[in-house]
Scaffold this active site. Structure first.
Site, PDB file in Angstrom:
ATOM      1  N   HIS A 174      34.403 138.724 -22.737  1.00  0.00           N
ATOM      2  CA  HIS A 174      34.667 137.349 -23.173  1.00  0.00           C
ATOM      3  C   HIS A 174      34.042 137.089 -24.541  1.00  0.00           C
ATOM      4  CE1 HIS A 174      35.094 132.976 -22.856  1.00  0.00           C
ATOM      5  NE2 HIS A 174      33.843 132.878 -23.256  1.00  0.00           N
ATOM      6  N   HIS A 233      37.004 130.889 -27.175  1.00  0.00           N
ATOM      7  CA  HIS A 233      38.318 130.282 -26.973  1.00  0.00           C
ATOM      8  C   HIS A 233      38.997 130.076 -28.316  1.00  0.00           C
ATOM      9  CE1 HIS A 233      36.447 129.260 -23.091  1.00  0.00           C
ATOM     10  NE2 HIS A 233      37.681 129.286 -22.622  1.00  0.00           N
ATOM     11  N   ASP A 237      41.816 122.647 -42.422  1.00  0.00           N
ATOM     12  CA  ASP A 237      42.534 123.084 -43.625  1.00  0.00           C
ATOM     13  C   ASP A 237      42.427 124.603 -43.767  1.00  0.00           C
ATOM     14  OD1 ASP A 237      43.880 123.116 -45.990  1.00  0.00           O
ATOM     15  OD2 ASP A 237      42.168 122.447 -47.197  1.00  0.00           O
ATOM     16  N   ARG A 265      41.577 127.664 -34.539  1.00  0.00           N
ATOM     17  CA  ARG A 265      40.126 127.825 -34.602  1.00  0.00           C
ATOM     18  C   ARG A 265      39.685 128.757 -33.475  1.00  0.00           C
ATOM     19  NH1 ARG A 265      35.893 124.753 -31.986  1.00  0.00           N
ATOM     20  NH2 ARG A 265      37.484 123.281 -31.323  1.00  0.00           N
ATOM     21  N   CYS A 300      36.895 129.947 -31.686  1.00  0.00           N
ATOM     22  CA  CYS A 300      35.542 129.435 -31.474  1.00  0.00           C
ATOM     23  C   CYS A 300      34.800 130.499 -30.655  1.00  0.00           C
ATOM     24  CB  CYS A 300      35.685 128.115 -30.714  1.00  0.00           C
ATOM     25  SG  CYS A 300      34.142 127.312 -30.355  1.00  0.00           S
TER      26      CYS A 300
END
Ligand SMILES: [Zn+2]
Length: 141
Positions: free
Chosen positions: A108, A111, A119, A125, A127
């Site tokens: 893992h 996410h 932008d 994204r 994360c």
């Protein structure tokens, strides 16, 4: 963590992972835990280099796609290569999220979120927990 049918290039038993990783690393990488925000060692890192999986060493992200999301975790707008990570729908915590795992060992990472208006070229994204990665600084960085 949810099991998948996928066979990984790096396959170890949970006992082996437990022996190799620190308890904190194990909890995030192998049990899909999440680091607390703003405490990870790479949250604001600007060093040029490649971020590799802390469990198996596969290269996952580069500093070139890291951006300031101010969300408290290291954020990237794309993985190093399309096949370096895999995506799994995550329905935990009452939300539909997309979990990001290392494609080489299934650990893992974090996410990925989309359409938040950052932008960046992808409006995605990634994360990612600092503790899931090891930064390999570029030569001279
Ligand atoms: Zn890995």
């Amino acid at each position: 963590m949810e099991k998948t049918d996928r066979t990984y290039a790096v396959t170890k038993s949970e006992d082996e992972w437990r022996a190799e990783l620190s308890p904190a690393e194990y909890q995030v990488l192998r049990q899909a835990g999440t680091e607390r925000p703003y405490v990870g060692e790479y949250t604001d890192t600007k060093t040029e280099g490649v971020y590799a999986c802390r469990a198996c060493g596969a290269e996952l992200f580069t500093s070139g796609t890291k951006f300031d999301s101010h969300c408290g975790w290291p954020s990237f707008y794309s993985p190093l290569a399309g096949d370096s990570v895999e995506y799994i729908e995550d329905h935990s915590m009452g939300m539909k999220r997309v979990e990001v795992r290392c494609a080489s060992c299934g650990s893992h990472l974090g996410h990925v979120f989309e359409g938040e208006g950052y932008d960046t070229p992808t409006d995605q994204r990634f994360c990612i927990n600092s503790i899931s990665m090891t930064l390999r600084p570029a030569a001279g960085a």
